[in-house]
Design a protein around this motif. Structure first.
Motif, PDB file in Angstrom:
ATOM      1  N   CYS A  58       1.661  -7.188  -5.199  1.00  0.00           N
ATOM      2  CA  CYS A  58       2.487  -8.083  -4.371  1.00  0.00           C
ATOM      3  C   CYS A  58       2.491  -7.583  -2.928  1.00  0.00           C
ATOM      4  O   CYS A  58       2.868  -6.438  -2.675  1.00  0.00           O
ATOM      5  CB  CYS A  58       3.916  -8.102  -4.918  1.00  0.00           C
ATOM      6  SG  CYS A  58       5.085  -8.888  -3.792  1.00  0.00           S
ATOM      7  N   PRO A  59       2.099  -8.422  -1.958  1.00  0.00           N
ATOM      8  CA  PRO A  59       2.022  -7.962  -0.563  1.00  0.00           C
ATOM      9  C   PRO A  59       3.358  -7.518   0.037  1.00  0.00           C
ATOM     10  O   PRO A  59       3.356  -6.749   0.989  1.00  0.00           O
ATOM     11  CB  PRO A  59       1.457  -9.179   0.175  1.00  0.00           C
ATOM     12  CG  PRO A  59       0.659  -9.889  -0.868  1.00  0.00           C
ATOM     13  CD  PRO A  59       1.454  -9.729  -2.133  1.00  0.00           C
ATOM     14  N   VAL A  60       4.503  -7.993  -0.483  1.00  0.00           N
ATOM     15  CA  VAL A  60       5.771  -7.451   0.030  1.00  0.00           C
ATOM     16  C   VAL A  60       6.289  -6.327  -0.883  1.00  0.00           C
ATOM     17  O   VAL A  60       7.401  -5.842  -0.706  1.00  0.00           O
ATOM     18  CB  VAL A  60       6.881  -8.522   0.217  1.00  0.00           C
ATOM     19  CG1 VAL A  60       6.593  -9.417   1.406  1.00  0.00           C
ATOM     20  CG2 VAL A  60       7.127  -9.333  -1.030  1.00  0.00           C
ATOM     21  N   ASN A  62       7.340  -6.386  -3.924  1.00  0.00           N
ATOM     22  CA  ASN A  62       8.542  -6.721  -4.697  1.00  0.00           C
ATOM     23  C   ASN A  62       8.697  -5.741  -5.856  1.00  0.00           C
ATOM     24  O   ASN A  62       7.711  -5.391  -6.521  1.00  0.00           O
ATOM     25  CB  ASN A  62       8.416  -8.142  -5.267  1.00  0.00           C
ATOM     26  CG  ASN A  62       8.938  -9.186  -4.300  1.00  0.00           C
ATOM     27  OD1 ASN A  62       9.686  -8.882  -3.380  1.00  0.00           O
ATOM     28  ND2 ASN A  62       8.541 -10.428  -4.521  1.00  0.00           N
ATOM     29  N   ILE A  64       9.272  -5.543  -8.956  1.00  0.00           N
ATOM     30  CA  ILE A  64       9.271  -6.533 -10.033  1.00  0.00           C
ATOM     31  C   ILE A  64       9.876  -6.004 -11.349  1.00  0.00           C
ATOM     32  O   ILE A  64      10.759  -6.660 -11.930  1.00  0.00           O
ATOM     33  CB  ILE A  64       7.837  -7.084 -10.228  1.00  0.00           C
ATOM     34  CG1 ILE A  64       7.410  -7.807  -8.937  1.00  0.00           C
ATOM     35  CG2 ILE A  64       7.744  -8.005 -11.429  1.00  0.00           C
ATOM     36  CD1 ILE A  64       5.922  -8.003  -8.779  1.00  0.00           C
ATOM     37  N   TRP A  67      13.762  -6.044 -11.242  1.00  0.00           N
ATOM     38  CA  TRP A  67      14.485  -7.303 -11.391  1.00  0.00           C
ATOM     39  C   TRP A  67      14.189  -8.018 -12.711  1.00  0.00           C
ATOM     40  O   TRP A  67      15.016  -8.774 -13.211  1.00  0.00           O
ATOM     41  CB  TRP A  67      14.471  -8.227 -10.180  1.00  0.00           C
ATOM     42  CG  TRP A  67      13.267  -8.456  -9.307  1.00  0.00           C
ATOM     43  CD1 TRP A  67      13.045  -7.889  -8.094  1.00  0.00           C
ATOM     44  CD2 TRP A  67      12.173  -9.381  -9.495  1.00  0.00           C
ATOM     45  NE1 TRP A  67      11.883  -8.387  -7.535  1.00  0.00           N
ATOM     46  CE2 TRP A  67      11.327  -9.302  -8.363  1.00  0.00           C
ATOM     47  CE3 TRP A  67      11.825 -10.259 -10.516  1.00  0.00           C
ATOM     48  CZ2 TRP A  67      10.168 -10.058  -8.216  1.00  0.00           C
ATOM     49  CZ3 TRP A  67      10.675 -11.026 -10.370  1.00  0.00           C
ATOM     50  CH2 TRP A  67       9.854 -10.913  -9.233  1.00  0.00           C
ATOM     51  N   ASN A  87      11.964  -9.005   0.112  1.00  0.00           N
ATOM     52  CA  ASN A  87      11.452 -10.348   0.387  1.00  0.00           C
ATOM     53  C   ASN A  87      12.573 -11.228   0.946  1.00  0.00           C
ATOM     54  O   ASN A  87      13.570 -11.468   0.255  1.00  0.00           O
ATOM     55  CB  ASN A  87      10.901 -10.946  -0.925  1.00  0.00           C
ATOM     56  CG  ASN A  87      10.204 -12.279  -0.722  1.00  0.00           C
ATOM     57  OD1 ASN A  87      10.207 -12.844   0.379  1.00  0.00           O
ATOM     58  ND2 ASN A  87       9.605 -12.783  -1.777  1.00  0.00           N
ATOM     59  N   THR A  93       8.342 -18.018  -1.858  1.00  0.00           N
ATOM     60  CA  THR A  93       7.211 -17.399  -2.575  1.00  0.00           C
ATOM     61  C   THR A  93       7.273 -17.744  -4.071  1.00  0.00           C
ATOM     62  O   THR A  93       6.242 -17.933  -4.707  1.00  0.00           O
ATOM     63  CB  THR A  93       7.198 -15.868  -2.383  1.00  0.00           C
ATOM     64  OG1 THR A  93       8.516 -15.372  -2.601  1.00  0.00           O
ATOM     65  CG2 THR A  93       6.730 -15.495  -0.997  1.00  0.00           C
ATOM     66  N   ALA A  99       0.613 -15.714  -6.451  1.00  0.00           N
ATOM     67  CA  ALA A  99       1.011 -14.668  -7.396  1.00  0.00           C
ATOM     68  C   ALA A  99      -0.075 -13.648  -7.704  1.00  0.00           C
ATOM     69  O   ALA A  99      -0.463 -13.478  -8.875  1.00  0.00           O
ATOM     70  CB  ALA A  99       1.577 -15.296  -8.672  1.00  0.00           C
ATOM     71  N   PRO A 100      -0.536 -12.938  -6.678  1.00  0.00           N
ATOM     72  CA  PRO A 100      -1.462 -11.828  -6.964  1.00  0.00           C
ATOM     73  C   PRO A 100      -0.816 -10.764  -7.856  1.00  0.00           C
ATOM     74  O   PRO A 100      -1.522 -10.025  -8.544  1.00  0.00           O
ATOM     75  CB  PRO A 100      -1.799 -11.257  -5.573  1.00  0.00           C
ATOM     76  CG  PRO A 100      -0.778 -11.807  -4.632  1.00  0.00           C
ATOM     77  CD  PRO A 100      -0.297 -13.092  -5.233  1.00  0.00           C
ATOM     78  N   CYS A 101       0.518 -10.723  -7.892  1.00  0.00           N
ATOM     79  CA  CYS A 101       1.228  -9.802  -8.794  1.00  0.00           C
ATOM     80  C   CYS A 101       0.845 -10.084 -10.238  1.00  0.00           C
ATOM     81  O   CYS A 101       0.659  -9.156 -11.038  1.00  0.00           O
ATOM     82  CB  CYS A 101       2.740  -9.983  -8.618  1.00  0.00           C
ATOM     83  SG  CYS A 101       3.266 -11.692  -8.879  1.00  0.00           S
ATOM     84  N   ILE A 116       5.965 -13.706 -13.509  1.00  0.00           N
ATOM     85  CA  ILE A 116       6.724 -13.057 -12.432  1.00  0.00           C
ATOM     86  C   ILE A 116       7.231 -14.075 -11.406  1.00  0.00           C
ATOM     87  O   ILE A 116       8.392 -14.046 -10.988  1.00  0.00           O
ATOM     88  CB  ILE A 116       5.836 -11.993 -11.742  1.00  0.00           C
ATOM     89  CG1 ILE A 116       5.408 -10.930 -12.752  1.00  0.00           C
ATOM     90  CG2 ILE A 116       6.562 -11.369 -10.550  1.00  0.00           C
ATOM     91  CD1 ILE A 116       4.324  -9.983 -12.242  1.00  0.00           C
ATOM     92  N   GLU A 120      11.029 -14.878 -10.233  1.00  0.00           N
ATOM     93  CA  GLU A 120      11.442 -14.734  -8.829  1.00  0.00           C
ATOM     94  C   GLU A 120      12.158 -16.012  -8.340  1.00  0.00           C
ATOM     95  O   GLU A 120      13.243 -15.948  -7.752  1.00  0.00           O
ATOM     96  CB  GLU A 120      10.196 -14.475  -7.981  1.00  0.00           C
ATOM     97  CG  GLU A 120      10.486 -14.336  -6.500  1.00  0.00           C
ATOM     98  CD  GLU A 120       9.224 -14.025  -5.709  1.00  0.00           C
ATOM     99  OE1 GLU A 120       8.157 -14.606  -6.005  1.00  0.00           O
ATOM    100  OE2 GLU A 120       9.297 -13.211  -4.780  1.00  0.00           O
ATOM    101  N   VAL A 447       3.173 -15.019   1.637  1.00  0.00           N
ATOM    102  CA  VAL A 447       3.736 -13.705   1.290  1.00  0.00           C
ATOM    103  C   VAL A 447       3.213 -12.620   2.238  1.00  0.00           C
ATOM    104  O   VAL A 447       3.941 -11.691   2.599  1.00  0.00           O
ATOM    105  CB  VAL A 447       3.473 -13.360  -0.196  1.00  0.00           C
ATOM    106  CG1 VAL A 447       1.999 -13.228  -0.504  1.00  0.00           C
ATOM    107  CG2 VAL A 447       4.201 -12.088  -0.599  1.00  0.00           C
TER     108      VAL A 447
HETATM  109  S1  SF4 Z   1       4.803 -14.367  -6.672  1.00  0.00           S
HETATM  110 FE1  SF4 Z   1       6.438 -13.128  -5.776  1.00  0.00          FE
HETATM  111  S2  SF4 Z   1       6.226 -11.110  -6.747  1.00  0.00           S
HETATM  112 FE2  SF4 Z   1       4.280 -12.204  -7.049  1.00  0.00          FE
HETATM  113  S3  SF4 Z   1       2.940 -11.616  -5.297  1.00  0.00           S
HETATM  114 FE3  SF4 Z   1       4.010 -13.500  -4.710  1.00  0.00          FE
HETATM  115  S4  SF4 Z   1       5.849 -12.780  -3.622  1.00  0.00           S
HETATM  116 FE4  SF4 Z   1       5.057 -11.024  -4.794  1.00  0.00          FE
END
Ligand code: SF4
Ligand SMILES: Cc1cc2nc3c(=O)[nH]c(=O)nc-3n(C[C@H](O)[C@H](O)[C@H](O)COP(=O)(O)OP(=O)(O)OC[C@H]3O[C@@H](n4cnc5c(N)ncnc54)[C@H](O)[C@@H]3O)c2cc1C
Length: 471
Positions: A58-60, A62, A64, A67, A87, A93, A99-101, A116, A120, A447
């Motif tokens: 996740c670029p920020v 998060n 994960i 939460w 975030n 988002t 969603a690279p997460c 995820i 979120e 993001v």
């Molecule tokens: S979906 Fe949410 S947790 Fe996943 S990469 Fe995007 S901002 Fe991050």
């Protein structure tokens, strides 16, 4: 960790899309609501891995697993606090991030990944619904003034962060409404605009000032901003579209995607758009197989085009993850967006050679040829074709920020790709002038813009105060 055996017991479940027959008649969000209780079950699938790859995917960044655990335990108020710590706009988002997460989720190695993005979004919506997202004005004000150019996700994230540590922040936006591509560009069926308005209300109540129709470098002199503000952040996006320089490009009916999409956003907002570019009753060809092209496709469906084709120069990607992008990398594979599900034909390995039109100068046909694979894209003899097209939309990406205007006036150094060059602290070649988002990194994702806006805010606070508590 919520439920130790959750990943073994439960399968991935995400919201259904509304039926195609229904949704192509409106511009409302395509996804149906999803019960919060079921989201808790989804959160129970998180394995709380020792090394949570989702977190770095996740670029920020998060947090994960934390939460997910809180959601499973029904502790939503704490979940939104953890989510907001990384975030500023999870409700956005949670809707439109690719969603690279999830591509990096460890469970994704042999099972469908944790949902995820859904979790979120649900945390954010629960928090808004409960009234937990209230204005957070600073306890004290500094004497520092910061001007931000551009109100997309990068400018907004930076503005919220800088305001919360007490600086006086003004965001200058050349458009008539705030939001950047969140407002004008991304279709309402992906992101309804009251979602953006709701967050802006919070920011205004916190003390961020917004000036619309304020084009820095045109009706707002950049020198004045330099004089009146202690720091300047350029967050004007990457608005220079890639053009298609073939004969007939000048014909009426050949438009950039970003001439077309914002007009529909405006109409949805209740504006009257004179001579709106419309697909209604037309044969449409969209050139560009990416997300912007898919957004044009969904908009053309809703405008009731006669036929829609989407062309891409590259060959069709594989249906499954390509071996060159193994887990946890973002997979190279065929993506089918909601707009593709709604209809239209996708064509791969297609190059356009020219457009021809009628005696009034309106485009009527697209002429092209099939091509071989990259890097040469060699035309394949005997595959020439002509297709009817009364509307052609160019969605071939962007070539960085518009340099004429404030970037040129400030004489800023650019990087090799023509974006504003900065040092690792987001400062441009001019002291006190910073850059973030697509202006700095080129066309990217929401993001990433939020991530850059936050990091630039931290750097600006450090520059102004000598220390910072921003993360
Ligand atoms: S979906 Fe949410 S947790 Fe996943 S990469 Fe995007 S901002 Fe991050
Ligand atoms: C059609 C489309 C769909 C997309 N869909 C998605 C998606 O679904 N998910 C995703 O993650 N990403 C998506 N993206 C990418 C994403 O929107 C961008 O990466 C992101 O918005 C960049 O944020 P930003 O703040 O850097 O710039 P922007 O959002 O581009 O905002 C820049 C703002 O600056 C203003 N501005 C520019 N110059 C000046 C000036 N001189 N004076 C005053 N104002 C100025 C502009 O008017 C604009 O409002 C999409 C992009 C497009 C084009």
């Amino acid at each position: 960790m919520g439920k130790v055996t959750g990943f073994k017991e439960f399968t991935r479940e995400t919201p259904e899309r509304r039926s195609v027959a229904e949704r192509v008649n409106d511009f409302f969000e395509v996804y149906q609501p999803f019960p919060q209780e079921k989201v808790r079950t989804q959160a129970a699938r998180c394995m709380d891995c020792g090394i949570p790859f989702c977190h770095t995917g996740c670029p920020v960044n998060n947090i994960i697993p934390d939460w997910n655990d809180l959601v499973y335990k029904d502790r939503w108020k704490e979940a939104i606090r953890v989510l907001h710590s990384t975030n500023n706009f999870p409700e956005i988002t949670g809707r439109i991030c690719p969603a690279p997460c999830e591509a990096a989720c460890v469970l994704g190695i042999n099972e469908p990944p944790v949902a995820i993005k859904l979790i979120e979004k649900t945390i954010a919506e629960r928090a808004f619904g409960e009234g937990w997202i209230a204005p957070e004005p600073p306890a004290a004000r500094t004497s520092k003034r910061v001007a931000i150019v551009g109100s997309g996700p990068a400018g907004l994230a930076a503005a919220q962060q800088l305001n919360r540590v007490g600086h006086w922040v003004t965001v200058f936006e050349k458009a008539d409404r705030i939001g950047g591509l969140l407002r004008y560009g991304i279709p309402d069926f992906k992101l309804e605009k009251q979602i953006v308005d709701r967050r802006l209300e919070q920011m205004i109540a916190e003390g961020v000032r917004f000036e619309t129709r304020a084009h820095v470098g045109q009706n707002v002199p950049v020198d004045e901003l330099r004089k009146d503000y202690d720091a300047l952040l350029l967050a004007g996006g990457a608005e220079q579209p890639r053009d298609l320089k073939v004969p007939g490009r000048e014909l009426k009916g050949v438009h950039f995607a970003m001439e077309f999409l914002p007009q529909q956003n405006k109409v949805n907002a209740g504006d009257k758009v004179e001579n709106q570019i419309r697909a209604t009753g037309k044969n449409v060809i969209i050139i560009g197989g990416g997300d912007t092209g898919a957004d044009c496709l969904g908009t053309c469906h809703r405008q009731k085009a006669k036929s829609i084709r989407q062309f891409e120069l590259m060959p069709q990607p594989p249906v499954e993850r390509h071996p060159s992008t193994p887990w946890p990398l973002w997979p190279l594979q065929l993506r089918t967006e909601s707009s593709h599900e709604e209809g239209g034909d996708r064509h791969w390995s297609m190059a356009t050679t020219k457009f021809t039109g009628d005696e009034s100068g309106n485009v009527r046909q697209l002429h092209g040829i099939r091509v071989g694979p990259p890097p040469k894209f060699e035309p394949l003899p005997g595959t020439e074709f002509t297709m009817d097209a009364e509307l052609v939309l160019l969605a071939m990406g962007f070539l960085g920020p518009v340099r004429s205007g404030c970037i040129e006036q400030l004489g800023l150094k650019l990087d090799a790709r023509g974006n504003v060059a900065t040092d690792p602290n987001y400062m441009s070649s001019l002291p006190g002038v910073f850059a973030a988002g697509d202006t700095r990194r080129g066309q990217s994702l929401v993001v990433w813009a939020i991530s850059e806006g936050r990091k630039a805010a931290r750097a600006i606070d450090l520059y102004l105060m000598g220390s910072t508590r921003l993360k």
